[in-house]
Write a protein that holds these residues in place. Structure first.
Motif, mmCIF file in Angstrom:
data_model
loop_
_atom_site.group_PDB
_atom_site.id
_atom_site.type_symbol
_atom_site.label_atom_id
_atom_site.label_comp_id
_atom_site.label_asym_id
_atom_site.label_seq_id
_atom_site.Cartn_x
_atom_site.Cartn_y
_atom_site.Cartn_z
ATOM 1 N N ILE A 179 0.910 -1.202 -0.038
ATOM 2 C CA ILE A 179 -0.074 0.068 -0.027
ATOM 3 C C ILE A 179 1.006 1.346 -0.009
ATOM 4 O O ILE A 179 1.732 1.259 0.695
ATOM 5 C CB ILE A 179 -0.998 0.007 1.207
ATOM 6 N N ASP A 180 0.435 2.351 -0.750
ATOM 7 C CA ASP A 180 1.010 3.470 -1.057
ATOM 8 C C ASP A 180 0.624 4.522 -0.060
ATOM 9 O O ASP A 180 -0.519 4.841 0.057
ATOM 10 C CB ASP A 180 0.648 4.091 -2.297
ATOM 11 N N LEU B 190 1.278 -7.879 4.389
ATOM 12 C CA LEU B 190 1.004 -6.374 4.265
ATOM 13 C C LEU B 190 2.404 -5.413 4.287
ATOM 14 O O LEU B 190 3.192 -5.638 5.396
ATOM 15 C CB LEU B 190 0.149 -5.814 5.120
ATOM 16 N N VAL B 191 2.657 -4.660 3.267
ATOM 17 C CA VAL B 191 3.958 -3.793 3.122
ATOM 18 C C VAL B 191 3.248 -2.510 2.951
ATOM 19 O O VAL B 191 2.458 -2.203 2.103
ATOM 20 C CB VAL B 191 4.791 -4.174 2.055
ATOM 21 N N ALA B 192 3.706 -1.374 3.681
ATOM 22 C CA ALA B 192 3.388 0.093 3.526
ATOM 23 C C ALA B 192 4.722 0.686 2.863
ATOM 24 O O ALA B 192 5.883 0.334 3.344
ATOM 25 C CB ALA B 192 3.009 0.640 4.773
ATOM 26 N N ASP C 250 8.632 6.938 0.927
ATOM 27 C CA ASP C 250 9.829 6.991 0.468
ATOM 28 C C ASP C 250 10.914 5.563 0.542
ATOM 29 O O ASP C 250 11.623 5.075 -0.054
ATOM 30 C CB ASP C 250 11.046 7.860 1.144
ATOM 31 N N VAL C 251 10.511 4.780 1.679
ATOM 32 C CA VAL C 251 11.005 3.570 1.922
ATOM 33 C C VAL C 251 9.997 2.583 2.284
ATOM 34 O O VAL C 251 8.729 2.912 2.565
ATOM 35 C CB VAL C 251 11.721 3.487 3.520
ATOM 36 N N GLY C 252 9.977 1.122 2.366
ATOM 37 C CA GLY C 252 9.155 0.381 2.398
ATOM 38 C C GLY C 252 9.109 -0.437 3.880
ATOM 39 O O GLY C 252 10.369 -0.465 4.423
#
Length: 245
Positions: free
Chosen positions: A68-69, A95-97, A100-102
């Motif tokens: 998700i952005d 889930l990854v948010a 500028d970084v993940g």
């Protein structure tokens, strides 16, 4: 046999005309019967290959991660609708948010019910003013849009779990990347293809220019929402003959 037939038949002076009609009727019945058998066979084999969920966003038979952005340009409520759909249909995904970084929030294959606590940050609450969202814990985290960073974290999580070859990523983003991100994103998409990870994208009202750019990198079939469409996303299964069957 002849005696029984003659007793039950209607007398006629033109048996040949009726004989042709009888043959036509027999052929028609046989054709309809074959069509019915074929339809039942198709339904059986399609049903065996279908996921019990209706058109899941995470492809059937894969271990998924949702990326998700959370950049400043994204409208959270639109993203929340997609996550709510996944929670309702019982999909399993990590889930990854990213901005500028993940950052990995949930590991691959997590039950979708674990997404529910996050939804309160992506929709207006009961006590807030109209359209106002609660303050979320990622407020300090939000900046630019580096999709490549989020995809990299997701890909590394799938590799860590040793499921990359049957892994999938669902990216939810407005796709508003800067020119310096294009090369990094292209390289990361190439790595996903190399590792056998499928990519699906839920675009959140991107500009025509950015949409076309992403389509050049991924192909148009990766995007799950048609241009200008603001309703629910449609997984590829909903657009196919098998899905209709």
């Amino acid at each position: 046999m002849r005696l029984r037939l003659s007793r039950s038949a209607v007398p006629t002076s033109e048996p040949e005309a009726l004989r042709r009609a009888a043959r036509r009727t027999t052929l028609l019945r046989a054709g309809l019967a074959l069509g019915l058998v074929g339809t039942l066979a198709l339904a059986f084999f399609v049903a065996r290959s279908r996921d019990v969920r209706h058109a899941p966003l995470v492809p059937s038979g894969t271990t998924g991660i949702v990326v998700i952005d959370l950049s400043a340009s994204v409208y959270e409520a639109a993203m929340g609708e997609t996550l709510r759909r996944m929670a309702r249909t019982g999909e399993r995904a990590g889930l990854v948010a990213f901005s500028d970084v993940g950052y990995e929030l949930l590991p691959p294959g997590t039950p979708a019910r674990e997404l529910v606590p996050l939804l309160r940050y992506l929709r207006p609450g009961q006590g807030e003013a109209s359209g106002e969202l609660p303050v979320n814990p990622w407020a300090e985290f939000r900046a630019g849009t580096r999709i490549s960073s989020g995809l990299q974290i997701a890909r590394e999580a799938l590799l860590r779990e040793r499921v990359a070859s049957r892994g999938s990523i669902v990216l939810i983003s407005d796709l508003e990347i800067l020119p310096d991100e294009v090369e990094r994103l292209g390289a990361e998409i190439a790595r996903l293809q190399r590792d056998g990870v499928s990519l699906r994208i839920v675009p959140l009202a991107p500009s025509d220019e950015k949409r076309e750019l992403i389509e050049q990198l991924t192909g148009p079939s990766a995007l799950l929402r048609d241009p200008g469409e603001a309703g629910a996303v449609r997984a590829p299964e909903e657009r196919t003959l098998a899905g209709a069957a």
